[in-house]
Scaffold this motif. Structure first.
Motif, PDB file in Angstrom:
ATOM      1  N   ALA A  98       4.219-101.315 -14.418  1.00  0.00           N
ATOM      2  CA  ALA A  98       5.029-102.525 -14.488  1.00  0.00           C
ATOM      3  C   ALA A  98       4.574-103.617 -13.534  1.00  0.00           C
ATOM      4  N   ASN A  99       3.915-103.245 -12.439  1.00  0.00           N
ATOM      5  CA  ASN A  99       3.509-104.248 -11.447  1.00  0.00           C
ATOM      6  C   ASN A  99       2.145-104.874 -11.731  1.00  0.00           C
ATOM      7  N   VAL A 100       1.477-104.435 -12.822  1.00  0.00           N
ATOM      8  CA  VAL A 100       0.156-104.970 -13.142  1.00  0.00           C
ATOM      9  C   VAL A 100       0.304-106.359 -13.771  1.00  0.00           C
ATOM     10  N   THR A 101      -0.487-107.303 -13.284  1.00  0.00           N
ATOM     11  CA  THR A 101      -0.453-108.668 -13.821  1.00  0.00           C
ATOM     12  C   THR A 101      -1.778-109.091 -14.441  1.00  0.00           C
ATOM     13  N   THR A 102      -2.832-108.324 -14.210  1.00  0.00           N
ATOM     14  CA  THR A 102      -4.150-108.670 -14.716  1.00  0.00           C
ATOM     15  C   THR A 102      -4.575-107.648 -15.761  1.00  0.00           C
ATOM     16  N   ILE A 103      -4.930-108.133 -16.944  1.00  0.00           N
ATOM     17  CA  ILE A 103      -5.353-107.246 -18.033  1.00  0.00           C
ATOM     18  C   ILE A 103      -6.810-106.872 -17.810  1.00  0.00           C
ATOM     19  N   ASN A 104      -7.038-105.631 -17.391  1.00  0.00           N
ATOM     20  CA  ASN A 104      -8.380-105.166 -17.110  1.00  0.00           C
ATOM     21  C   ASN A 104      -8.394-103.643 -17.193  1.00  0.00           C
ATOM     22  N   SER A 105      -9.489-103.100 -17.685  1.00  0.00           N
ATOM     23  CA  SER A 105      -9.566-101.640 -17.830  1.00  0.00           C
ATOM     24  C   SER A 105      -9.441-100.919 -16.495  1.00  0.00           C
ATOM     25  N   SER A 106      -9.730-101.601 -15.419  1.00  0.00           N
ATOM     26  CA  SER A 106      -9.603-100.970 -14.087  1.00  0.00           C
ATOM     27  C   SER A 106      -8.154-100.776 -13.677  1.00  0.00           C
ATOM     28  N   ASN A 107      -7.239-101.394 -14.414  1.00  0.00           N
ATOM     29  CA  ASN A 107      -5.827-101.338 -14.031  1.00  0.00           C
ATOM     30  C   ASN A 107      -4.994-100.384 -14.885  1.00  0.00           C
ATOM     31  N   ILE A 108      -5.615 -99.614 -15.770  1.00  0.00           N
ATOM     32  CA  ILE A 108      -4.805 -98.678 -16.553  1.00  0.00           C
ATOM     33  C   ILE A 108      -4.224 -97.620 -15.624  1.00  0.00           C
ATOM     34  N   ARG A 109      -3.024 -97.191 -15.924  1.00  0.00           N
ATOM     35  CA  ARG A 109      -2.306 -96.300 -15.013  1.00  0.00           C
ATOM     36  C   ARG A 109      -2.914 -94.898 -15.005  1.00  0.00           C
ATOM     37  N   PRO A 110      -2.798 -94.204 -13.917  1.00  0.00           N
ATOM     38  CA  PRO A 110      -3.290 -92.824 -13.833  1.00  0.00           C
ATOM     39  C   PRO A 110      -2.600 -91.943 -14.879  1.00  0.00           C
ATOM     40  N   ASN A 111      -3.344 -91.021 -15.428  1.00  0.00           N
ATOM     41  CA  ASN A 111      -2.847 -90.041 -16.395  1.00  0.00           C
ATOM     42  C   ASN A 111      -2.613 -90.611 -17.794  1.00  0.00           C
ATOM     43  N   TYR A 112      -2.748 -91.928 -17.962  1.00  0.00           N
ATOM     44  CA  TYR A 112      -2.481 -92.511 -19.290  1.00  0.00           C
ATOM     45  C   TYR A 112      -3.383 -91.894 -20.355  1.00  0.00           C
ATOM     46  N   ILE A 113      -4.671 -91.820 -20.095  1.00  0.00           N
ATOM     47  CA  ILE A 113      -5.593 -91.334 -21.115  1.00  0.00           C
ATOM     48  C   ILE A 113      -5.337 -89.864 -21.429  1.00  0.00           C
ATOM     49  N   SER A 114      -5.114 -89.056 -20.420  1.00  0.00           N
ATOM     50  CA  SER A 114      -4.861 -87.629 -20.664  1.00  0.00           C
ATOM     51  C   SER A 114      -3.556 -87.428 -21.430  1.00  0.00           C
ATOM     52  N   GLU A 115      -2.529 -88.221 -21.120  1.00  0.00           N
ATOM     53  CA  GLU A 115      -1.266 -88.133 -21.849  1.00  0.00           C
ATOM     54  C   GLU A 115      -1.449 -88.560 -23.308  1.00  0.00           C
ATOM     55  N   ALA A 116      -2.212 -89.624 -23.496  1.00  0.00           N
ATOM     56  CA  ALA A 116      -2.438 -90.130 -24.853  1.00  0.00           C
ATOM     57  C   ALA A 116      -3.203 -89.122 -25.696  1.00  0.00           C
ATOM     58  N   LEU A 117      -4.206 -88.486 -25.097  1.00  0.00           N
ATOM     59  CA  LEU A 117      -4.974 -87.489 -25.832  1.00  0.00           C
ATOM     60  C   LEU A 117      -4.130 -86.267 -26.149  1.00  0.00           C
ATOM     61  N   ALA A 118      -3.255 -85.884 -25.240  1.00  0.00           N
ATOM     62  CA  ALA A 118      -2.380 -84.740 -25.490  1.00  0.00           C
ATOM     63  C   ALA A 118      -1.419 -85.029 -26.637  1.00  0.00           C
ATOM     64  N   ALA A 119      -0.940 -86.263 -26.728  1.00  0.00           N
ATOM     65  CA  ALA A 119      -0.010 -86.634 -27.792  1.00  0.00           C
ATOM     66  C   ALA A 119      -0.657 -86.517 -29.168  1.00  0.00           C
ATOM     67  N   ARG A 120      -1.972 -86.572 -29.216  1.00  0.00           N
ATOM     68  CA  ARG A 120      -2.672 -86.472 -30.501  1.00  0.00           C
ATOM     69  C   ARG A 120      -2.771 -85.032 -30.995  1.00  0.00           C
ATOM     70  N   THR A 121      -2.536 -84.105 -30.144  1.00  0.00           N
ATOM     71  CA  THR A 121      -2.696 -82.701 -30.532  1.00  0.00           C
ATOM     72  C   THR A 121      -1.411 -81.879 -30.429  1.00  0.00           C
ATOM     73  N   ASP A 122      -0.379 -82.415 -29.778  1.00  0.00           N
ATOM     74  CA  ASP A 122       0.825 -81.597 -29.568  1.00  0.00           C
ATOM     75  C   ASP A 122       1.864 -81.766 -30.675  1.00  0.00           C
ATOM     76  N   GLY A 123       1.563 -82.559 -31.683  1.00  0.00           N
ATOM     77  CA  GLY A 123       2.467 -82.707 -32.811  1.00  0.00           C
ATOM     78  C   GLY A 123       3.571 -83.727 -32.616  1.00  0.00           C
ATOM     79  N   SER A 124       3.615 -84.379 -31.479  1.00  0.00           N
ATOM     80  CA  SER A 124       4.698 -85.329 -31.223  1.00  0.00           C
ATOM     81  C   SER A 124       4.507 -86.656 -31.938  1.00  0.00           C
ATOM     82  N   VAL A 125       3.266 -86.976 -32.297  1.00  0.00           N
ATOM     83  CA  VAL A 125       2.950 -88.256 -32.928  1.00  0.00           C
ATOM     84  C   VAL A 125       2.358 -88.008 -34.313  1.00  0.00           C
ATOM     85  N   ASP A 126       2.789 -88.780 -35.275  1.00  0.00           N
ATOM     86  CA  ASP A 126       2.236 -88.677 -36.618  1.00  0.00           C
ATOM     87  C   ASP A 126       0.746 -89.040 -36.567  1.00  0.00           C
ATOM     88  N   PRO A 127      -0.147 -88.160 -37.040  1.00  0.00           N
ATOM     89  CA  PRO A 127      -1.593 -88.451 -36.974  1.00  0.00           C
ATOM     90  C   PRO A 127      -2.000 -89.731 -37.688  1.00  0.00           C
TER      91      PRO A 127
END
Length: 581
Positions: free
Chosen positions: A354-383
Motif C-alpha cells: 500500500a505504501n508503494v508510489t512508484t510503478i517498478n518491478s523492483s517494488n513488487i512485494r515479497p512473496n507475491y510471485i510465490s503466492e501467485a504461482l501457488a494459486a495456479r496449482t492449488d485449485g483456488s483460481v479458475d485456470p
C-alpha cells in the motif's frame, strides 16, 4: 491462410456491382458490369473472399467491434487511455449516437450485407443467363456462403441495435434494423425504415437455414478452412434460435452439431494456446467459424484490405522495460477490468504494498510471485483466468527474441489498481513494440459455446440433468480432466457454488461458465442483453477509470448512429432507440 487475402483488392467490386447499370450510368465499355465481370468461377471466388474480408474490416473485428464496443459495454476491459471522451462514455454505458466507433460498426455490417447481396445477385444471374459456365455445385456453394455472411451480419446488427430481445414471446414488435435483401438499383432503394425485431431475426433464421441446406455435404480444407460449412452454420442458427428464446427449435440443431459435426472440445493443452497465433492450433477440432489473420509488425491492418487486426494494438500488453518501469506493447489502451479477477477466484493481495508510489518491478512485494504461482496449482483460481489474461510480474512474453515479464499496465493506470494485460488474441509468438497487424486468428464460434448453449436448451426444455452434464464437460476441460468422465470438480447442481462470489455468478454454473470460458471473446454483451442482467452487472463493476457506470435499461440497445438517421430518409430522430433522443 494466404488464399483468403490474395484477392483482397477486389473488395471495391461489391460497391460497383451493387447498383444497376442505369444507376451507375456507365459509358466506358471497359468498365465493370455484369456483362464483363464476373464471368467465371474464379471471378465469383474473388468476390466471395472480399465478402469474408468484411468480417475483419475497421468497424468489425479488424479494429472496433470488441475492444471499442463489447468490452466497454460489458466491462470485460477498463480504459487505460483517457483521451477519448466518447470511448469513456461507452465504458460508462452512455454511448453517444454520434460516436464514430458505433458508426463504423454499423457501416461495415451493412457493407458486408451489400457484398453478400451482390454475390446472391451474381449467382442468380449465372443460373438464369449464363447456364453451364459455373457448375450447379459451385453456385450452391457460393450462394450458401453468401447467405451465411448476410445472416451473420444481420445477427450482429439486431443483437446490438434491436430495441429489445425476444423473451417469453415478447419484444418481437419492437424496432429492429433496416432490412436490405437485394442489391440497390438507385439511391432511393437504400433508404429503408427499421423493420421489427421479429422480422429482423426471421431474416437471420431464413438466411442461415438456406445456407445450411445449400452447404450440406460440402467440406473445406487447407486454405479454404475459413469458409462456412453446413454444421458451422447450423451452430450459428441454433444460437439465433436461442437468442430469440425459441429453445424447442434451438435444441435439435445444437444436438445435431454436438452429435454429428465431428467437432468436440480440444484438450486443455491445445485450448490454452489456441488464441495467440500458434498455427498448429488454428482451425482445430473445436473451432467452427474462424477469421484467418497473418502477422506483419510493419503492417497497418485495421481495414478489410489488410491481413490482420488491430485488436492486438488496442489491447497490447505492458511489459517490464530495462529500467524496471512499464513499457507499452502498442497503443495499450485497455486492461482487464480489475473486478473480473475475483470472479475467477483470484483474491491475492496486490503486487505492490500500500505504501508503494512508484510503478517498478523492483517494488513488487515479497512473496507475491510465490503466492501467485501457488494459486495456479492449488485449485483456488479458475485456470481460464490465465488463458485470458497476463499477470503482472508473473507471466512473460518474448520481445525481439528476449523473454520479459508482464508489468503493471501503462498509460497512467493508478499504482493501487490490479492492472493485468489481456491475453486472448494477442500474437505472442514474438512481440514487438507498436505491432499494428495482429496475426492471431479470431474464433467467432467454437464448440464450448455450442455445448453451453446446448446445456441451456436442455435445461429450458426439461432435461436439467443432461444440461448440467454439458456444463460440466466444459468445466472439466478447464481443469484438464477428461471431458466425458465425472471429476472431483464437477458442479453437483445448477445452483452449485462457483469461483465467483457476486450475486450474478456465485450460484449459477451456466452463467459462470459462459463468463469464464468465453471471456474476452465478444460474447458476454449479447448474454447480458438476452438475460437482462445489465443492472446487476453495473452494480457489480460500479465504475470505470472515467467515472461511475450509469446504467439504464435502455442501455441494452445501442443508439442508431446519427449519420444513419441524417442520411436515411426513411428513418427520423423519432425512430431512435429509447434513451438516446
Amino acid at each position: 491462410m494466404k488464399k483468403y487475402h490474395k484477392y483482397i483488392g477486389i473488395l471495391f467490386l461489391g460497391l460497383l456491382l451493387s447498383c444497376s447499370e442505369d444507376f451507375l450510368e456507365l459509358s466506358n465499355p471497359n468498365a465493370l458490369s455484369l456483362s464483363n465481370y464476373p464471368t467465371s468461377t474464379n471471378d465469383v471466388e474473388q468476390m466471395l473472399q472480399g465478402a469474408y474480408g468484411t468480417q475483419h474490416s475497421n468497424g468489425l473485428y479488424g479494429h472496433t467491434m470488441g475492444p471499442k464496443t463489447f468490452f466497454c459495454w460489458d466491462h470485460t476491459m477498463n480504459l487505460a487511455w483517457q483521451g477519448t471522451q466518447t470511448w469513456i462514455n461507452m465504458a460508462q454505458n452512455d454511448t453517444n449516437p454520434s460516436d464514430s466507433f458505433i458508426q463504423g460498426t454499423w457501416r461495415d455490417l451493412y457493407l458486408g450485407i451489400q457484398r453478400a447481396n451482390t454475390i446472391l445477385g451474381v449467382v442468380a444471374d449465372f443460373r438464369e443467363n449464363k447456364p453451364g459456365i459455373i457448375s450447379e455445385g459451385d453456385l450452391d456453394a457460393f450462394e450458401g456462403q453468401a447467405y451465411y455472411l448476410r445472416g451473420w451480419m444481420y445477427f450482429q446488427l439486431i443483437s446490438i441495435w434491436g430495441e429489445d430481445f425476444i423473451i417469453n414471446g415478447q419484444g418481437g414488435d419492437k424496432a429492429g434494423v433496416p432490412i436490405i435483401s437485394q442489391v440497390a438499383g438507385s439511391i432511393v432503394e437504400t433508404d429503408v425504415p427499421r423493420s421489427s425485431v421479429r422480422e429482423s431475426w426471421d431474416l437471420v433464421i431464413s438466411d442461415l437455414t438456406k445456407s445450411a441446406t445449400l452447404l450440406d455435404g460440402i467440406t473445406w480444407t487447407g486454405p479454404d478452412a475459413y469458409k462456412a460449412n453446413s454444421m458451422s452454420v447450423k451452430a450459428l442458427l441454433g444460437k439465433a434460435y436461442a437468442f430469440t428464446d425459441d429453445w424447442n427449435s434451438a435444441l435439435p440443431l445444437l444436438k445435431d452439431v454436438v452429435d454429428n459435426s465431428g467437432k468436440s472440445l480440444v484438450s486443455f493443452e491445445v485450448y490454452k494456446d489456441m488464441f495467440n497465433g500458434n498455427e498448429a492450433n488454428e482451425f482445430n477440432n473445436e473451432s467452427l467459424l474462424e477469421i484467418p489473420l497473418t502477422d506483419d509488425p510493419a503492417g497497418n491492418s485495421n481495414t478489410d484490405k489488410s491481413t490482420g487486426s488491430w485488436w492486438g494494438m488496442i489491447l497490447a500488453p505492458s511489459w517490464t522495460g530495462a529500467n524496471g518501469a512499464p513499457q507499452a506493447g502498442g497503443w495499450s489502451n485497455e486492461y482487464v477490468h480489475e473486478k473480473n479477477l475475483s470472479r475467477f477466484g483470484y483474491n491475492l493481495d496486490h503486487y505492490f504494498d500500500a505504501n508503494v508510489t512508484t510503478i517498478n518491478s523492483s517494488n513488487i512485494r515479497p512473496n507475491y510471485i510465490s503466492e501467485a504461482l501457488a494459486a495456479r496449482t492449488d485449485g483456488s483460481v479458475d485456470p481460464r483466468l490465465y488463458v485470458a489474461t497476463l499477470q503482472p510480474y508473473v507471466d512473460t512474453v518474448l520481445v525481439a527474441g528476449a523473454k520479459v515479464s508482464i508489468s503493471h499496465y501503462t498509460d497512467g493506470v493508478e499504482v493501487n489498481r490490479e492492472a493485468w494485460s489481456s491475453k486472448k488474441y494477442q500474437y505472442l509468438l514474438d512481440k514487438q513494440t507498436a505491432v499494428r497487424n495482429g496475426g492471431a486468428n479470431i474464433i467467432l464460434l467454437r464448440m464450448a459455446d455450442v455445448y453451453l448453449l446446448y446445456a441451456e436448451a436442455l435445461i429450458k426444455t426439461g432435461d436439467p440433468t443432461l444440461g448440467l452434464e454439458y456444463i460440466n464437460k466444459v468445466h472439466r476441460r478447464a481443469y484438464d480432466y477428461p471431458v466425458d468422465t465425472p471429476s472431483p470438480i464437477d458442479y453437483l447442481s445448477l445452483t452449485a457454488p462457483t469461483k465467483a462470489s457476486d450475486a450474478v455468478l456465485a450460484n449459477d454454473p451456466l452463467k459462470y461458465e459462459r463468463f469464464a470460458e468465453l471471456f474476452a471473446e465478444g460474447h458476454k454483451w449479447y448474454d447480458m442483453r438476452r438475460w437482462k442482467i445489465g443492472a446487476e452487472e453495473a452494480a457489480y463493476y460500479e465504475s470505470v477509470r472515467g467515472g461511475t457506470i450509469n446504467w439504464s435499461d435502455t442501455d441494452y440497445a445501442q443508439p442508431i448512429p446519427t449519420l444513419e438517421i441524417e442520411s436515411n430518409s426513411a428513418i427520423d430522430f423519432g425512430d431512435q432507440n429509447p434513451g438516446y433522443n
